[in-house]
Design a protein around this motif. Structure first.
Motif, mmCIF file in Angstrom:
data_model
loop_
_atom_site.group_PDB
_atom_site.id
_atom_site.type_symbol
_atom_site.label_atom_id
_atom_site.label_comp_id
_atom_site.label_asym_id
_atom_site.label_seq_id
_atom_site.Cartn_x
_atom_site.Cartn_y
_atom_site.Cartn_z
ATOM 1 N N MET A 159 -6.638 -0.459 3.204
ATOM 2 C CA MET A 159 -7.839 -0.768 2.438
ATOM 3 C C MET A 159 -8.678 0.489 2.241
ATOM 4 N N ARG A 160 -9.395 0.512 1.132
ATOM 5 C CA ARG A 160 -10.423 1.532 0.935
ATOM 6 C C ARG A 160 -11.757 0.876 1.246
ATOM 7 N N ILE A 161 -12.456 1.427 2.245
ATOM 8 C CA ILE A 161 -13.676 0.814 2.757
ATOM 9 C C ILE A 161 -14.834 1.803 2.637
ATOM 10 N N VAL A 162 -15.876 1.368 1.962
ATOM 11 C CA VAL A 162 -17.087 2.178 1.830
ATOM 12 C C VAL A 162 -18.230 1.439 2.516
ATOM 13 N N ALA A 163 -19.067 2.187 3.235
ATOM 14 C CA ALA A 163 -20.252 1.614 3.869
ATOM 15 C C ALA A 163 -21.476 2.379 3.415
ATOM 16 N N HIS A 164 -22.627 1.714 3.488
ATOM 17 C CA HIS A 164 -23.891 2.401 3.216
ATOM 18 C C HIS A 164 -24.807 2.238 4.414
ATOM 19 N N ASN A 165 -25.439 3.340 4.808
ATOM 20 C CA ASN A 165 -26.459 3.303 5.854
ATOM 21 C C ASN A 165 -27.743 3.882 5.285
ATOM 22 N N GLY A 166 -28.821 3.100 5.353
ATOM 23 C CA GLY A 166 -30.074 3.522 4.741
ATOM 24 C C GLY A 166 -31.116 4.005 5.707
ATOM 25 N N ALA A 167 -30.741 4.276 6.959
ATOM 26 C CA ALA A 167 -31.721 4.680 7.969
ATOM 27 C C ALA A 167 -32.104 6.148 7.822
ATOM 28 N N THR A 168 -33.270 6.489 8.344
ATOM 29 C CA THR A 168 -33.726 7.880 8.364
ATOM 30 C C THR A 168 -33.590 8.477 9.760
ATOM 31 N N ILE A 169 -33.053 7.705 10.695
ATOM 32 C CA ILE A 169 -32.873 8.151 12.077
ATOM 33 C C ILE A 169 -31.396 8.098 12.438
ATOM 34 N N TRP A 170 -31.075 8.671 13.592
ATOM 35 C CA TRP A 170 -29.729 8.542 14.145
ATOM 36 C C TRP A 170 -29.853 7.729 15.423
ATOM 37 N N GLY A 171 -29.605 6.419 15.309
ATOM 38 C CA GLY A 171 -29.762 5.515 16.430
ATOM 39 C C GLY A 171 -28.499 4.709 16.675
ATOM 40 N N GLY A 172 -28.656 3.615 17.436
ATOM 41 C CA GLY A 172 -27.502 2.816 17.821
ATOM 42 C C GLY A 172 -26.762 2.203 16.652
ATOM 43 N N ARG A 184 -6.753 3.789 11.960
ATOM 44 C CA ARG A 184 -5.752 2.750 11.709
ATOM 45 C C ARG A 184 -5.142 2.860 10.315
ATOM 46 N N GLY A 185 -5.475 3.916 9.608
ATOM 47 C CA GLY A 185 -4.840 4.172 8.322
ATOM 48 C C GLY A 185 -5.639 3.758 7.105
ATOM 49 N N HIS A 186 -6.869 3.263 7.302
ATOM 50 C CA HIS A 186 -7.691 2.881 6.163
ATOM 51 C C HIS A 186 -8.426 4.103 5.607
ATOM 52 N N ASP A 187 -8.745 4.062 4.340
ATOM 53 C CA ASP A 187 -9.487 5.126 3.662
ATOM 54 C C ASP A 187 -10.967 4.768 3.723
ATOM 55 N N VAL A 188 -11.758 5.566 4.427
ATOM 56 C CA VAL A 188 -13.165 5.208 4.644
ATOM 57 C C VAL A 188 -14.092 6.257 4.045
ATOM 58 N N HIS A 189 -15.328 5.815 3.747
ATOM 59 C CA HIS A 189 -16.326 6.712 3.170
ATOM 60 C C HIS A 189 -17.703 6.144 3.491
ATOM 61 N N LEU A 190 -18.647 7.014 3.872
ATOM 62 C CA LEU A 190 -20.002 6.580 4.188
ATOM 63 C C LEU A 190 -20.987 7.163 3.188
ATOM 64 N N LEU A 191 -21.805 6.286 2.613
ATOM 65 C CA LEU A 191 -22.932 6.683 1.784
ATOM 66 C C LEU A 191 -24.192 6.489 2.621
ATOM 67 N N CYS A 192 -25.126 7.420 2.554
ATOM 68 C CA CYS A 192 -26.315 7.283 3.382
ATOM 69 C C CYS A 192 -27.535 7.918 2.733
ATOM 70 N N ASN A 193 -28.680 7.659 3.334
ATOM 71 C CA ASN A 193 -29.957 8.106 2.780
ATOM 72 C C ASN A 193 -30.347 9.517 3.182
ATOM 73 N N THR A 194 -29.854 9.992 4.338
ATOM 74 C CA THR A 194 -30.329 11.279 4.851
ATOM 75 C C THR A 194 -29.189 12.188 5.293
ATOM 76 N N GLN A 195 -29.489 13.494 5.265
ATOM 77 C CA GLN A 195 -28.524 14.478 5.735
ATOM 78 C C GLN A 195 -28.275 14.333 7.235
ATOM 79 N N LEU A 196 -29.271 13.859 7.970
ATOM 80 C CA LEU A 196 -29.104 13.674 9.410
ATOM 81 C C LEU A 196 -27.926 12.757 9.705
ATOM 82 N N VAL A 197 -27.896 11.598 9.061
ATOM 83 C CA VAL A 197 -26.807 10.649 9.283
ATOM 84 C C VAL A 197 -25.500 11.185 8.711
#
Length: 361
Positions: free
Chosen positions: A1-14, A29-42
């Motif tokens: 699977m190709r899996i994309v997630a988004h994280n909109g936090a401005t902190i690096w927390g749990g 496990r062989g999936h294609d992953v990608h993270l979109l986020c709001n900040t350079q920190l994350v």
């Protein structure tokens, strides 16, 4: 699977760590992953863990144009599944995924106060969300009760624990922290934010004997205020604020009891790590505490769930201090429970099924 997630936090927390750990595990496990986020920190933290990441800002709900920007990016990435990792961004994120015609859109909810409490969340859940993954049993009902959504779309997936490594001798760490060899030491690992209620833990220390010490690992906006509070309370000499640490395993290995004093949680990753290290836990009755610490098949619990009162927490700590045999039993039960019920493989199995649509319950 190709899996994309988004994280909109401005902190690096749990929650941010949990999203990155999930994507990293799925990638292995062989999936294609990608993270979109709001900040350079994350983004930088994700890349350091081997998870491809880029900035794709979702601001407040009035910024509907952000949904269209997200939709254009998702159209290019063409994911099979999209994970919304920040509940406050649910409306914009799911609208963008809907516009992009992503086949499966799910939300990961890890905090008990994140519920369908307003119209915008109810609209987003009913119209544009295929399922919600929660990490504690207590969080199922608010979503299951949502008309037009229902229990079938809510999946309980407990966090998977990565066992911290203790690289140094227990006494060597205690020496570094200025703790006496025979001192009874409680502690916690937490972001120093309001919801973690480190102020409550400081108040607990006022009720405990003067030969009992406390270690607080973590940093955050509340640190200066908490250190001043400890000084004003006359317990600063017994509390070690050690900041953000990369040697979590060593810090946990130096403790006798792990304490969760929070007002709200999901399933605390720090608590699971402490359990995996064989530490008994004293926790307020936050969401996830019963899942983690409840009585197992042998009749043993992995810790003590108290009330939110400082007296209740202090009494639980004193009881454990007075009973080394019980501490050992709880610690052994905690370690076994962490390995058996909160394994990383078990979590990833559930997520693969959920993201593919093979399971919903």
């Amino acid at each position: 699977m190709r899996i994309v997630a988004h994280n909109g936090a401005t902190i690096w927390g749990g929650a941010e760590r949990a999203t990155v750990v999930l994507l990293k595990g799925l990638a292995l496990r062989g999936h294609d992953v990608h993270l979109l986020c709001n900040t350079q920190l994350v983004a930088k933290q994700a890349v350091s863990e081997g998870v491809p990441s880029e900035i794709c800002v979702l601001a407040g709900d009035v910024f509907l144009n952000d949904s269209f920007k997200l939709a254009r990016r998702l159209q290019k990435l063409a994911p099979d599944a999209f994970i919304v990792g920040t509940y406050k961004k649910l409306f914009l994120a799911t609208l963008g995924a809907h516009i992009a015609r992503v086949p499966r859109v799910v939300a990961r909810v890890g905090l008990e106060s994140d519920t369908p409490r307003s119209g915008k969340y109810r609209v987003a859940l009913r119209r544009w969300t295929d399922g919600v993954a929660v990490n504690s049993s207590a969080m199922v009902d608010p979503f299951a009760a949502l008309a037009g959504f229902g229990r079938a779309k809510v999946c309980l997936i407990h966090n998977g624990v990565t066992v911290p490594v203790a690289r140094r001798d227990r006494q060597a760490v205690r020496n570094e922290l200025g703790l006496a060899p025979d001192s009874f030491v409680i502690g916690t690992v937490a972001r120093l934010a309001k919801q973690k209620r480190i102020d409550r833990l400081i108040d607990v220390m006022k009720l405990l004997p003067t030969d009992l010490s406390c270690v607080i690992a973590g940093d955050g906006a509340q640190r200066a205020r908490l250190e001043e509070m400890a000084r004003s309370a006359g317990v600063s000499d017994r509390i070690r604020f050690v900041g953000e640490r990369s040697d979590t395993g060593d810090i946990l290995n130096a403790l006798d009891v792990f304490v969760v004093a929070s007002d709200k949680e999901g399933l605390s990753n720090a608590m699971l790590e402490a359990m995996a290290m064989g530490l008994p836990v004293v926790s307020t009755p936050v969401s996830g505490s019963e899942d983690a610490l409840g009585v197992d098949e042998s009749g043993l619990s992995a810790g003590v769930v108290t009330t939110f009162s400082t007296e209740s927490i202090a009494n639980a700590i004193l009881d454990l201090r007075a009973d080394p045999e019980r501490r050992a039993l709880l610690g052994a039960a905690a370690k076994a429970r962490a390995y058996q019920r909160f394994s990383m493989d078990g979590m990833l199995d559930r997520w693969e099924e959920f993201l593919s649509g093979r399971t919903r319950a």
